[in-house]
Motif scaffolding. Structure first.
Motif, PDB file in Angstrom:
ATOM      1  N   PRO A  50       0.830  -1.203   0.000  1.00  0.00           N
ATOM      2  CA  PRO A  50       0.000   0.000   0.000  1.00  0.00           C
ATOM      3  C   PRO A  50       0.867   1.256   0.000  1.00  0.00           C
ATOM      4  O   PRO A  50       2.079   1.183   0.201  1.00  0.00           O
ATOM      5  CB  PRO A  50      -0.792  -0.132   1.300  1.00  0.00           C
ATOM      6  CG  PRO A  50       0.065  -0.972   2.177  1.00  0.00           C
ATOM      7  CD  PRO A  50       0.787  -1.914   1.279  1.00  0.00           C
ATOM      8  N   ALA A  51       0.214   2.385  -0.178  1.00  0.00           N
ATOM      9  CA  ALA A  51       0.937   3.649  -0.326  1.00  0.00           C
ATOM     10  C   ALA A  51       1.778   3.996   0.909  1.00  0.00           C
ATOM     11  O   ALA A  51       2.878   4.542   0.785  1.00  0.00           O
ATOM     12  CB  ALA A  51      -0.046   4.777  -0.630  1.00  0.00           C
ATOM     13  N   ASP A  52       1.290   3.672   2.102  1.00  0.00           N
ATOM     14  CA  ASP A  52       2.064   4.031   3.298  1.00  0.00           C
ATOM     15  C   ASP A  52       3.226   3.074   3.564  1.00  0.00           C
ATOM     16  O   ASP A  52       4.069   3.345   4.433  1.00  0.00           O
ATOM     17  CB  ASP A  52       1.149   4.138   4.529  1.00  0.00           C
ATOM     18  CG  ASP A  52       0.534   2.806   4.933  1.00  0.00           C
ATOM     19  OD1 ASP A  52      -0.307   2.800   5.843  1.00  0.00           O
ATOM     20  OD2 ASP A  52       0.885   1.762   4.336  1.00  0.00           O
ATOM     21  N   ARG A  53       3.269   1.969   2.867  1.00  0.00           N
ATOM     22  CA  ARG A  53       4.351   0.967   2.938  1.00  0.00           C
ATOM     23  C   ARG A  53       4.537   0.377   4.328  1.00  0.00           C
ATOM     24  O   ARG A  53       5.569  -0.215   4.623  1.00  0.00           O
ATOM     25  CB  ARG A  53       5.676   1.577   2.449  1.00  0.00           C
ATOM     26  CG  ARG A  53       5.597   2.059   1.044  1.00  0.00           C
ATOM     27  CD  ARG A  53       6.897   2.362   0.335  1.00  0.00           C
ATOM     28  NE  ARG A  53       8.056   2.572   1.131  1.00  0.00           N
ATOM     29  CZ  ARG A  53       9.124   1.784   1.127  1.00  0.00           C
ATOM     30  NH1 ARG A  53       9.135   0.706   0.369  1.00  0.00           N
ATOM     31  NH2 ARG A  53      10.176   2.063   1.862  1.00  0.00           N
ATOM     32  N   LYS A  54       3.554   0.487   5.183  1.00  0.00           N
ATOM     33  CA  LYS A  54       3.686  -0.064   6.537  1.00  0.00           C
ATOM     34  C   LYS A  54       3.319  -1.535   6.602  1.00  0.00           C
ATOM     35  O   LYS A  54       3.435  -2.175   7.659  1.00  0.00           O
ATOM     36  CB  LYS A  54       2.833   0.741   7.515  1.00  0.00           C
ATOM     37  CG  LYS A  54       3.346   2.166   7.726  1.00  0.00           C
ATOM     38  CD  LYS A  54       2.541   2.871   8.778  1.00  0.00           C
ATOM     39  CE  LYS A  54       3.003   4.310   8.955  1.00  0.00           C
ATOM     40  NZ  LYS A  54       4.416   4.390   9.414  1.00  0.00           N
TER      41      LYS A  54
END
Lengths: 113, 114
Positions: free
Chosen positions: A65-69
Motif C-alpha cells: 500500500p501507499a504508506d508501505r507499513k
C-alpha cells in the motif's frame, strides 16, 4: 531486532490462493520489502521483492500500500510443494556503512490435499 | 545462477574445539553473511562483511569470529565450541550495498557440539 511482524502459521488447501500479510511499521524510505521461501534442510530462497504498489513474477505477487507499513505476499493456486516457511524482511543499515538483513520467525504455510 | 557453497553439510565437534565453517560464493558478490537457525527462533545474524577484510557484528556475535581474506570466501570461527552453539549455520551473499539486493543462501551446515 527484526523490523517485520507476520503470522506464525497458516493452513490452506491445494488450488487456493494464499495471502500472507507482513507489517513493517518502521520501514525506512529506502528499504525494499523482500520475501523468501525456505524448505526443510535448505537455505531460504528469494521469491519476490518490491518497493511500492504491486510486483508480479512467475511465482507470486506482492502488494504494497501507499504508506508501505505492510505488504502482502500472494501465492496463486498453491500446491502441496508450496508447504514451507515464508519470511518477510526489510533491510537495515549497519554501523560501518554496510547493510544487514534481519529475519523474523517467518510464517509456516501448510498446504493440505 | 549464483552458487553459495558451504564446505560441510554436517559436523560433529567436541566442547572446547576450535571450529571453522567455510563458505564460498562464485558471483563476485561484495556482501557475505553468516546466520544461525534454531527452532522457533528463525534466522539470526551472527556477522556480515561488505568487503574484503571488513566485518560487522550482527545480533548474536558472542562466541564467534569471522575472517574474509578473499572476496569469495567468508569463514565463521568458533574459538571454543560450546553445546549451545549446536545449530544450523547458513551462509549467504549478495551483490552491492543497496537493501534491494537479494540474498543467495547455501544449504547450511548442521553443527553438533557434544
Amino acid at each position: 531486532l527484526a523490523k517485520t511482524t507476520q503470522p506464525i502459521s497458516m493452513d490452506s488447501y491445494e488450488g487456493q490462493e494464499v495471502n500472507i500479510t507482513c507489517s513493517h511499521n518502521n520501514i525506512a524510505t529506502n528499504d525494499y520489502i523482500t520475501w523468501y521461501q525456505q524448505f526443510p534442510s535448505q537455505g531460504p530462497r528469494f521469491i519476490i521483492q518490491g518497493y511500492k504498489t504491486k510486483v508480479t513474477n512467475e511465482v507470486a505477487s506482492l502488494f504494497i500500500p501507499a504508506d508501505r507499513k505492510s505488504s502482502t505476499l500472494s501465492l496463486p493456486r498453491v500446491s502441496l510443494s508450496d508447504t514451507a516457511v515464508y519470511y518477510c524482511l526489510v533491510g537495515d543499515k549497519g554501523n560501518t556503512g554496510g547493510f544487514k538483513t534481519i529475519f523474523g520467525a517467518g510464517t509456516r504455510l501448510f498446504v493440505k490435499a | 545462477d549464483v552458487k553459495v557453497t558451504q564446505s560441510s553439510r554436517y559436523l560433529v565437534k567436541r566442547t572446547g574445539e576450535k571450529v571453522f565453517l567455510e563458505c564460498v560464493q562464485d558471483m563476485d558478490h561484495e556482501n557475505m553473511f553468516w546466520y544461525r537457525q534454531d527452532p522457533g527462533l528463525g534466522l539470526r545474524l551472527i556477522y556480515f562483511s561488505y568487503d574484503v577484510k571488513m566485518k560487522e557484528k550482527g545480533d548474536i556475535p558472542e562466541g564467534y569470529s569471522v575472517s574474509r581474506e578473499k572476496k569469495e570466501r567468508f569463514s565463521l570461527i568458533l574459538e571454543s565450541a560450546s553445546t549451545n552453539q549446536t545449530s544450523m549455520y547458513l551462509c549467504a551473499s549478495s551483490f552491492g550495498m543497496e537493501t534491494n539486493s537479494p540474498l543467495h543462501f547455501g544449504n547450511g551446515t548442521r553443527l553438533t557440539v557434544t
